[in-house]
Design a protein around this motif. Structure first.
Motif, PDB file in Angstrom:
ATOM      1  N   SER A  89       0.927  -1.177   0.009  1.00 56.60           N
ATOM      2  CA  SER A  89      -0.040  -0.046  -0.157  1.00 56.60           C
ATOM      3  C   SER A  89       0.983   1.287   0.065  1.00 56.60           C
ATOM      4  N   PRO A  97      -5.071   5.858   1.997  1.00 58.27           N
ATOM      5  CA  PRO A  97      -4.412   5.298   0.848  1.00 58.27           C
ATOM      6  C   PRO A  97      -4.580   5.960  -0.371  1.00 58.27           C
ATOM      7  N   THR A 295       5.637  -1.122   2.814  1.00 63.06           N
ATOM      8  CA  THR A 295       4.568  -0.332   2.777  1.00 63.06           C
ATOM      9  C   THR A 295       5.095   1.239   2.730  1.00 63.06           C
TER      10      THR A 295
END
Length: 585
Positions: A89, A97, A295
């Motif tokens: 993500s 996001p 991430t």
């Protein structure tokens, strides 16, 4: 308050004034509460309360917001959503996001006030319980696993703020993150979704002394200035000296289980390169995409300054969550100087008493708070995990005496000083070996001696001594020239040149040389040491230094780094060097 969840929001006040990202309001709230400001509902956080006046830092651009508009409070601090779906993500500084928002807006340019949860609340995940009916669980215990990506199993844990108890139900199957997967006899229901305040450290049983290196694949780091798993490091350097590339290399090649990369106030084109490159990179250990264990948090220099301050806390909280599962996590913060500048801007708008160079007086405390969350921990569930923090520092004009660099150096135990002169000479990584240091060397030497070679520390010390001697000799050379030196010192300069060019220099863009294992790092250094020993034997036997440095096999030292099958290459090279030199006397 978790992003995307405003169920308990209540209108509680009105805006009194607006000064950039700082808004004052007549509002009944607590310190660090998340609030929504103005008619567009811009997200913000309470940072000061004085009498009836509440000061808020807003995480978005405030142009067009005026006094008299409503302010809504959530009554909860800024938290992050923790659960399956965080890997692969890309978030902004407050864990919105970006990929989801882009689809929502059908544009790469986002409107103010647009929001989404940090993890997908509707996606189904395959849950396999690791507890059975009748088992007793405590806060932090692992109750099941979810295959989050092809590389990482997400471990579902009892939240730290639960009481724990006896399991009365635990079923396997496909669930959303908010559905109950384990039920306890006291009525507590465990889901795959947790929330945690970003400014609060997650609990652990014990912080231990790290004894295993975070192997980076960069010769100068592993060979001279290693960092431990659970350690802290700073990479200060002027513009263009290679801070970001060094952190990219660490993110790609360090032997961490999970990578959290925080782009904090850096140039947008650099972060774009990360976002575009990482999905295409292959994880060298598994062959799967590197993003399967990564991430990314992107808060670039053109994004609102207030969210920059929270981005490092968002990153370290996500890192701690994976640490609680027993993983080794590497967090890259690029750069803490931009974070400090955000603090300075907010502080000046609050009219706080400035410290050195206008930074707030609490700068050192905030930096220490952040770096202290790194470490090698025994977790409350009995597993062991680590968070290694590597922070880039961007001192204006490359001045290492400025406050952010100096306060960082007081905290971290590894210092990789980037040098503009080395960068100009195209020597990369441009880490200055005379200014850098690692305080982890002694505690990591046993690992290298056991896993690489028993004389690792002796070889390294020889390299350090040779490079130090070269630095002293270079000052003399500047005055009288190289030819005025005795032959043994001329030979030392030649050996040091190969240390610099064949060992410390490394090509990040070469398919083979971009990563160098500790074993290969040792072999390259060993080959240079072989030349050193044989050359000084020849010199003692009366062979002129010009003939020693002109042997045919010597330039091959510079080619070891690009050899895939380096062991055979080094064996042959060492034999050739020894035989050529011995034939001379």
């Amino acid at each position: 308050m978790s992003q995307g969840q405003t169920s308990d929001v209540r209108e509680d006040g009105v805006i009194e004034s607006v000064s950039g990202p700082v808004v004052t309001a007549d509002l009944d709230a607590r310190m660090n509460d998340v609030v929504y400001v103005g008619s567009e509902g811009l997200m913000g956080e309470v940072i000061e309360i004085e009498g009836d006046v509440t000061t808020i830092q807003v995480y978005e651009e405030t142009s067009g917001v005026s006094s008299g508009e409503p302010v809504e409070t959530t009554g909860q601090p800024l938290t992050v959503d923790l659960g399956p779906g965080m890997l692969d993500s890309i978030y902004d500084g407050v864990q919105r996001p970006l990929q989801v928002l882009e689809e929502k807006m059908n544009s790469a340019f986002l409107d103010r006030g647009v929001d989404a949860p940090g993890i997908d609340l509707d996606e189904l995940w395959e849950f396999t319980p690791e507890v059975a009916e009748g088992d007793t669980v405590e806060p932090g215990d692992i109750v099941g696993t979810v295959p989050e990506t092809r590389t990482i199993d997400h471990k579902v844990m009892v939240p730290p703020d639960y009481e724990g108890g006896e399991v009365v139900e635990a079923e396997s199957g496909n669930f959303t993150v908010d559905e109950t997967v384990v039920e306890l006899d006291n009525g507590e229901e465990i889901t795959m979704h947790q929330e945690w305040p970003v400014r609060q450290q997650r609990p652990a049983s014990e912080k231990q002394t790290p004894t295993e290196p975070l192997v980076s694949g960069q010769r100068i780091l592993d060979g001279l200035f290693p960092i431990a798993k659970g350690g802290t490091a700073a990479i200060p350097g002027p513009f263009g000296s290679g801070k970001t590339v060094t952190q990219h290399q660490l993110a790609k090649w360090a032997d961490a289980d999970i990578v959290v990369y925080v782009g904090c106030g850096e140039r947008g084109n650099e972060m774009t390169e990360v976002i575009e490159d990482f999905p295409d990179l292959e994880d060298p250990t598994t062959g799967n995409p590197l993003m399967d264990r990564t991430t990314l948090i992107a808060n670039t220099s053109n994004m609102p300054v207030a969210a920059r301050e929270s981005s490092v806390y968002t990153g370290i909280t996500i890192a701690e969550y994976f640490r609680d599962m027993g993983y080794n996590v590497a967090l890259m913060a690029d750069s803490t100087s931009r974070w400090a500048e955000a603090m300075r801007e907010i502080s000046s708008r609050l009219e706080e008493m400035p410290g050195e160079e206008g930074y707030p007086a609490y700068l050192a405390a905030r930096l220490a708070e952040f770096y202290e969350r790194a470490g090698y921990f025994e977790n409350v569930n009995g597993t062991e995990g680590s968070v290694s923090v590597i922070g880039a520092v961007s001192p204006p004009g490359g001045d290492f005496s400025e406050p952010v660099t100096q306060n960082t150096l007081r905290i971290v135990k590894t210092f990789w000083a980037l040098d503009a002169d080395l960068a100009e000479r195209r020597h990369f990584p441009a880490i200055n070996w005379t200014e850098s240091y690692s305080l982890y060397r002694d505690q990591l030497d046993p690992w290298f001696e056991e896993n690489v070679e028993s004389d690792w520390s002796e070889q390294r010390q020889w390299a350090i001594d040779t490079l130090d001697e070269e630095a002293e000799l270079q000052e003399i050379v500047q005055l009288v020239g190289k030819d005025a030196l005795p032959e043994d010192q001329q030979l030392t300069l030649e050996v040091a040149r190969y240390l610099r060019e064949a060992w410390l220099q490394q090509n990040a863009f070469h398919d083979v040389d971009t990563y160098c294992s500790p074993e290969k790092t040792y072999r390259i250094l060993g080959a240079i040491k072989t030349f050193n020993d044989e050359a000084f034997d020849a010199l003692d036997a009366g062979v002129p230094v010009e003939e020693i440095t002109d042997i045919e096999s010597l330039p091959r030292l510079n080619r070891i780094g690009v050899q895939e099958d380096y062991n055979e290459f080094v064996d042959e090279l060492e034999e050739d060097i020894a035989s050529e030199l011995r034939e001379m006397y």
